[in-house]
Design a protein around this motif. Sequence first.
Motif, PDB file in Angstrom:
ATOM      1  N   SER A  78      -4.439   2.044   4.063  1.00  0.00           N
ATOM      2  CA  SER A  78      -3.429   2.434   3.098  1.00  0.00           C
ATOM      3  C   SER A  78      -2.081   1.908   3.593  1.00  0.00           C
ATOM      4  N   PHE A  79      -1.418   1.081   2.792  1.00  0.00           N
ATOM      5  CA  PHE A  79      -0.163   0.442   3.219  1.00  0.00           C
ATOM      6  C   PHE A  79       0.991   1.407   3.030  1.00  0.00           C
ATOM      7  N   TYR A 101       4.434   3.943   4.169  1.00  0.00           N
ATOM      8  CA  TYR A 101       5.740   3.863   4.823  1.00  0.00           C
ATOM      9  C   TYR A 101       5.566   4.072   6.323  1.00  0.00           C
ATOM     10  N   PHE A 155       1.585  -4.458   9.890  1.00  0.00           N
ATOM     11  CA  PHE A 155       1.191  -5.543   8.981  1.00  0.00           C
ATOM     12  C   PHE A 155      -0.210  -6.033   9.327  1.00  0.00           C
ATOM     13  N   GLY A 210      13.410  -6.666   4.808  1.00  0.00           N
ATOM     14  CA  GLY A 210      14.624  -7.291   4.268  1.00  0.00           C
ATOM     15  C   GLY A 210      15.213  -8.266   5.275  1.00  0.00           C
TER      16      GLY A 210
END
Length: 352
Positions: free
Chosen positions: A333-334, A336, A150, A176
């Motif tokens: 680049s965000f 996975y 992050f 989540g």
Amino acid sequence: MPRITLVPTGQSFTSAACEPVLTAALRAGLNLPHSCKGGHCASCRARILTGDVEYPEGRLPAGITAAEAEGRYALLCQAYALEDVTVETREIRPAPEVEVRNLPCRIERMERLADDVMAVFLKLPAVEDLRFRAGQYVDFILPGGRRRSFSIASAPADGRVLAVHVRRASEHGFTGQLFDTMRAGSLLRIEGPLGQFWFRAESPRPALMIGGGTGYAPLRSMLRQLLTVGDRRPIELYWGARTSYDLYEHTWLSNVAVVRPGFEYRPVLSEPAREDFPWTGRAGFVHAAVLRDHAGDLEGFDVYASGPPAMIEAIRHEFVAQGLPREQLFFDSFDYAPDTLAAMRHDRRNAY
Ligand SMILES: Cc1cc2nc3c(=O)[nH]c(=O)nc-3n(C[C@H](O)[C@H](O)[C@H](O)COP(=O)(O)OP(=O)(O)OC[C@H]3O[C@@H](n4cnc5c(N)ncnc54)[C@H](O)[C@@H]3O)c2cc1C
């Protein structure tokens, strides 16, 4: 164990079987260029001078073309060495004041910014300090050594509390859980600062900043830092979001545009909702809006882009094709997380 040697520096290290070259390099303390670690962004692209590499399942990752692979280029975040290899790439030395640390931290507070975006404020231990450059990110270290990246949304000048803007990407994964179960006081572990996405203050050029969704976070850190130090260069910030509800700092940015000469704020909505109308801003994809405004003059700018992989890929290809020199493009680049990508590959394999 294959030995990897870097050219021209001659630094070398070994990798375990099927271990990506980048992972082995980072373990050996060598910070090779990289960003997404998922085979998309191509920040880690390097030329293999001798020896051979392979990819998981023998498949080229999305961020490299067959022609590049034939030209002996490889994405080091995915490629593993089949034998001893020499690779043409350079270690990126962090600024002397920036040291990667592994630290416990406590959630000081959480603030809902939009339906699926949470600002999380992290308090570091009183005696510890995390020095970073505006734009860098941290990894949250999860059980089993898994990591979730992050960007730091606060500025280095903002003090000991770090802010991150977390979009809920999963139901039961880290994001989540963060939305559903974590609270003020929850303990986490972070490692950082990481990455090479930071503001090049030494450049004389004006900056074009392009953020997609929470890709705004590292640009916010840069902007806040530039405001703090009184930097006066022209800056245009394009923020792409689905609807106006997702532009969670629209008011602050509009105010900055009024009080800071040379700062332009251009929101762009990809799916304006009924409630957005009359929407007087731009609509469509954010990178397309920038190209419409700057097709003829990109070479005069430094471009800072962060957000979804598809946006970054479009910028890498289209902006460079339109005359932006590669070395004036900086991006994160965000993507996975590596273990999520591996699990997705495994699921795909089992589905056949
Ligand atoms: C350098 C870097 C900086 C980042 N900075 C930010 C940031 O500032 N703010 C932010 O919100 N995110 C950021 N991300 C993305 C963030 O790391 C992922 O969204 C996060 O890892 C998801 O973790 P999870 O455990 O919730 O989901 P996982 O358990 O890893 O994945 C579960 C499912 O969630 C979905 N998913 C997971 N990751 C993504 C993704 N990246 N894009 C789309 N769908 C996904 C997929 O359906 C996946 O199958 C960054 C990524 C990188 C590489």
